[in-house]
Design an enzyme around this catalytic site. Structure first.
Site, PDB file in Angstrom:
ATOM      1  N   THR A 144       0.850  -1.193   0.000  1.00 28.72           N
ATOM      2  CA  THR A 144       0.000   0.000   0.000  1.00 28.72           C
ATOM      3  C   THR A 144       0.882   1.238   0.000  1.00 28.72           C
ATOM      4  O   THR A 144       1.738   1.402   0.868  1.00 28.72           O
ATOM      5  CB  THR A 144      -0.914  -0.013   1.232  1.00 28.72           C
ATOM      6  OG1 THR A 144      -1.785  -1.133   1.109  1.00 28.72           O
ATOM      7  CG2 THR A 144      -1.741   1.257   1.335  1.00 28.72           C
ATOM      8  N   ASN A 236     -10.890   1.624   0.920  1.00 30.99           N
ATOM      9  CA  ASN A 236     -10.832   1.420   2.370  1.00 30.99           C
ATOM     10  C   ASN A 236     -11.448   2.595   3.133  1.00 30.99           C
ATOM     11  O   ASN A 236     -12.118   2.403   4.152  1.00 30.99           O
ATOM     12  CB  ASN A 236      -9.383   1.191   2.819  1.00 30.99           C
ATOM     13  CG  ASN A 236      -8.937  -0.229   2.494  1.00 30.99           C
ATOM     14  OD1 ASN A 236      -9.752  -1.096   2.244  1.00 30.99           O
ATOM     15  ND2 ASN A 236      -7.645  -0.461   2.491  1.00 30.99           N
ATOM     16  N   GLY A 285     -11.158  -2.228  13.214  1.00 30.35           N
ATOM     17  CA  GLY A 285      -9.754  -2.350  13.600  1.00 30.35           C
ATOM     18  C   GLY A 285      -8.995  -2.962  12.438  1.00 30.35           C
ATOM     19  O   GLY A 285      -9.460  -2.933  11.299  1.00 30.35           O
ATOM     20  N   CYS A 288      -5.486  -2.132   8.080  1.00 31.32           N
ATOM     21  CA  CYS A 288      -5.753  -1.231   6.946  1.00 31.32           C
ATOM     22  C   CYS A 288      -6.668  -0.059   7.293  1.00 31.32           C
ATOM     23  O   CYS A 288      -6.268   1.101   7.189  1.00 31.32           O
ATOM     24  CB  CYS A 288      -6.367  -2.025   5.803  1.00 31.32           C
ATOM     25  SG  CYS A 288      -5.168  -3.047   4.970  1.00 31.32           S
TER      26      CYS A 288
HETATM   27  C1  UDX Z   1      -9.866  -4.482   4.823  1.00 30.87           C
HETATM   28  C2  UDX Z   1     -10.605  -4.390   3.487  1.00 30.87           C
HETATM   29  O1  UDX Z   1     -11.895  -4.996   3.624  1.00 30.87           O
HETATM   30  C3  UDX Z   1      -9.794  -5.067   2.391  1.00 30.87           C
HETATM   31  O2  UDX Z   1     -10.451  -4.915   1.145  1.00 30.87           O
HETATM   32  C4  UDX Z   1      -8.418  -4.403   2.344  1.00 30.87           C
HETATM   33  O3  UDX Z   1      -7.618  -4.941   1.328  1.00 30.87           O
HETATM   34  C5  UDX Z   1      -7.738  -4.542   3.683  1.00 30.87           C
HETATM   35  O4  UDX Z   1      -8.559  -3.940   4.701  1.00 30.87           O
HETATM   36  P1  UDX Z   1      -9.522  -6.326   6.714  1.00 30.87           P
HETATM   37  O5  UDX Z   1      -8.708  -5.311   7.441  1.00 30.87           O
HETATM   38  O6  UDX Z   1      -9.004  -7.716   6.598  1.00 30.87           O
HETATM   39  O7  UDX Z   1      -9.816  -5.853   5.206  1.00 30.87           O
HETATM   40  O8  UDX Z   1     -10.921  -6.426   7.466  1.00 30.87           O
HETATM   41  P2  UDX Z   1     -12.447  -6.124   7.141  1.00 30.87           P
HETATM   42  O9  UDX Z   1     -13.164  -7.385   6.923  1.00 30.87           O
HETATM   43  O10 UDX Z   1     -12.586  -5.084   6.102  1.00 30.87           O
HETATM   44  O11 UDX Z   1     -12.909  -5.529   8.565  1.00 30.87           O
HETATM   45  C6  UDX Z   1     -12.283  -4.374   9.101  1.00 30.87           C
HETATM   46  C7  UDX Z   1     -12.859  -4.026  10.438  1.00 30.87           C
HETATM   47  O12 UDX Z   1     -14.164  -3.477  10.308  1.00 30.87           O
HETATM   48  C8  UDX Z   1     -13.010  -5.199  11.415  1.00 30.87           C
HETATM   49  O13 UDX Z   1     -12.592  -4.787  12.694  1.00 30.87           O
HETATM   50  C9  UDX Z   1     -14.497  -5.498  11.386  1.00 30.87           C
HETATM   51  O14 UDX Z   1     -14.950  -6.077  12.599  1.00 30.87           O
HETATM   52  C10 UDX Z   1     -15.072  -4.108  11.196  1.00 30.87           C
HETATM   53  N1  UDX Z   1     -16.409  -4.099  10.566  1.00 30.87           N
HETATM   54  C11 UDX Z   1     -16.592  -4.622   9.328  1.00 30.87           C
HETATM   55  C12 UDX Z   1     -17.471  -3.492  11.236  1.00 30.87           C
HETATM   56  O15 UDX Z   1     -17.314  -2.988  12.352  1.00 30.87           O
HETATM   57  N2  UDX Z   1     -18.689  -3.444  10.623  1.00 30.87           N
HETATM   58  C13 UDX Z   1     -18.917  -3.963   9.384  1.00 30.87           C
HETATM   59  O16 UDX Z   1     -20.046  -3.867   8.894  1.00 30.87           O
HETATM   60  C14 UDX Z   1     -17.833  -4.577   8.717  1.00 30.87           C
END
Ligand code: UDX
Length: 490
Positions: A144, A236, A285, A288
């Site tokens: 990134t 993101n 959290g 990313c």
């Molecule tokens: C994210 C992006 O989704 C992905 O496309 C990018 O390449 C990297 O960052 P990731 O960090 O693995 O992926 O997690 P993600 O599934 O996106 O969830 C991020 C956070 O948001 C988690 O803590 C999750 O619990 C929270 N979340 C997600 C919510 O609080 N509410 C939601 O509706 C969805």
């Protein structure tokens, strides 16, 4: 959907093993961290011949023994499986890996341990790799990179080639959109592939990347380098914005005694809106989303532009964690000396990642308010690391151990095993029948029937045993735990 090794996801991947006959392309992958290793394994899965370069001796040792140094469902099986097919090997020798490679993927850190942009590793890596690359190869950045780093890399690569008396090479930025816990699926079956072409003197770079992604059914979008990296960043930032929006909506739902799931469902049929990433709770959290929001706000200040929307996304996200602790305080009649059981520590299920995990901030906040905090997470590695990160945090070996004698329970991570706990029996194991659900994961009716006072985000604050909403207890206002329990037992 998250899959565990051995589940349906694994069967899908197995079926693709051995496909393709002769290796399609020779690939080098420099940096075998999360992004780099998933890229290497995915490239091998598509039938390419891949050498992953890793300079960390421990990590290299693990990879050579067929073990994945990171937890990601299905990854270790494919590391071992492709070591056996001979398509995937690991080396610390950049020259050996890069020689003859048609595509060189670079996936190294662009931040320091505190999360600030730090381009030193990328500069060092490019200085070592770029002079060794074949003239007809393409350098592909997977890390990134903020736009300011893109601007730096493009002339840097040209300068390194010319100082080494080598012809210019193709340079592309190919951001990843992989979610932890779902990374292999996201790599192998992406929604889109973005190729940000910075330079491609002979056209061979784009051709190699199109060949690499030939079996992907998703659109391949070719654009400028800065556009590509901003697409990644924007995706993101938008996801983070959706979550903070849902959390703001949840506060409205609580005030009006309304259920956020119903509200989101009502919105979701509008194709302009959709229903994903609108789950309210303790916020986002991971490595990313929080980092990219915070850094974009900080970068904007340096650049002299105003980004009030993103600043609000950030502060709503921080507020959710405090609200969660405030609710525990309210429902226990004050946290001092109270034993609080935290279920989950990782930033989401199906990972052992604790980076920017809301549970860590919550545990620290509870401890600073003199609570006794005992936490359990299904991932042993996460439990061990959390214990090392937070003095005074007690770690339980099972969920039941954490819950035994607790004055209140806080659900941090929606691991399926927590949802499936025998809550009716657990009401007798805990000392105070209070659950604050930070992920809106538990069923309010089940919790009420089990005898718990249940509080979540946007679900009408609390639900009593008889299923009626105790919306008369506003969010954050102190209530006496004995009267709350009496209410739930009535
Ligand atoms: C994210 C992006 O989704 C992905 O496309 C990018 O390449 C990297 O960052 P990731 O960090 O693995 O992926 O997690 P993600 O599934 O996106 O969830 C991020 C956070 O948001 C988690 O803590 C999750 O619990 C929270 N979340 C997600 C919510 O609080 N509410 C939601 O509706 C969805």
């Amino acid at each position: 959907m998250c899959a565990r090794p051995g589940g349906p996801e694994r069967r899908m991947l197995s079926a693709r093993l051995g496909r393709g006959g002769e290796p399609a392309l020779k690939i080098a992958g420099v940096g075998q961290g999360y992004v780099g290793l998933v890229t290497s394994v995915g490239a091998a899965e598509w039938g390419n011949e891949v050498v992953g370069v890793e300079i960390d001796p421990q990590r290299l040792l693990a990879l050579r023994a067929g073990r994945s140094p990171i937890f990601e469902p299905g990854l270790e099986e494919l590391v071992a499986g492709h070591a056996a097919t001979g398509r995937l090997s690991f080396s610390s020798d950049t020259g050996e890996a890069v020689a003859g490679a048609r595509i060189v993927f670079v996936a190294v850190a662009t931040t320091d341990s505190a999360g600030a942009w730090d381009f030193a590793t990328m500069r060092r890596c490019l200085t070592g790799v770029v002079p060794l690359m074949d003239d007809d190869s393409v350098l592909v950045i997977r890390s990134t990179c903020p736009p300011q780093l893109v601007k730096e890399i493009v002339p840097l690569v040209d300068a390194i080639r010319s100082n080494a008396d080598r012809a210019p090479i193709a340079l592309a930025f190919n951001p990843e959109f992989t979610r932890e816990g779902n990374a292999l699926h996201d790599f192998l079956e992406p929604d889109r592939v973005i190729l940000g072409i910075a330079s491609d003197p002979s056209g061979l770079g784009e051709a190699a990347l199109r060949q690499f992604y030939a079996t992907v059914e998703a659109p391949i979008l070719v654009m400028g380098a800065a556009d590509a990296m901003l697409s990644k960043l924007a995706s993101n930032l938008y996801l983070a914005t959706k979550i903070s929006f849902a959390n703001e909506l949840a506060a409205l739902c609580d005030v009006h005694g309304s259920r956020i799931e119903r509200v989101v469902e009502g919105m979701s049929y509008d194709p302009r809106i959709g229903g994903s990433f609108l789950r309210a709770g303790i916020g986002f959290g991971g490595s990313c989303l929080p980092h990219q929001v915070t850094m974009t706000v900080a970068d904007a200040e340096t650049l002299g532009i105003d980004v009030p929307l993103l600043a609000a996304v950030d502060s709503i996200n921080a507020r959710q964690r405090t609200t969660f602790v405030d609710r525990l305080a309210a429902l226990t009649g004050g946290l001092e000396g109270r034993r609080i059981a935290l279920l989950g520590l990782t930033f989401k299920p199906h990972t052992d990642d604790l980076r920017a995990a809301p549970g860590l901030d919550i545990a620290r906040d509870l401890l600073s308010r003199d609570a006794v905090v005992v936490a359990y997470d299904p991932m042993e590695t996460a439990r061990q690391r959390a214990a090392g990160l937070i003095d005074d945090l007690l770690i339980a070996d099972t969920a039941i151990d954490a819950l035994t004698g607790a004055d209140a329970v806080g659900l941090i991570t929606e691991w399926p095993e927590f949802v499936a706990l025998p809550w009716a029996d657990l009401a007798r194991v805990v000392r105070g029948q209070v659950v604050v659900d930070g992920r809106n994961a538990l069923d309010p009716e089940v919790m009420a029937a089990a005898g718990f006072t249940y509080s979540a985000f946007g679900r009408g604050t609390q639900t009593a045993q008889d299923g009626s909403a105790a919306a008369s207890v506003p969010v954050g206002s102190p209530i006496n735990v004995r009267s709350a329990l009496a209410f739930s037992e009535s």
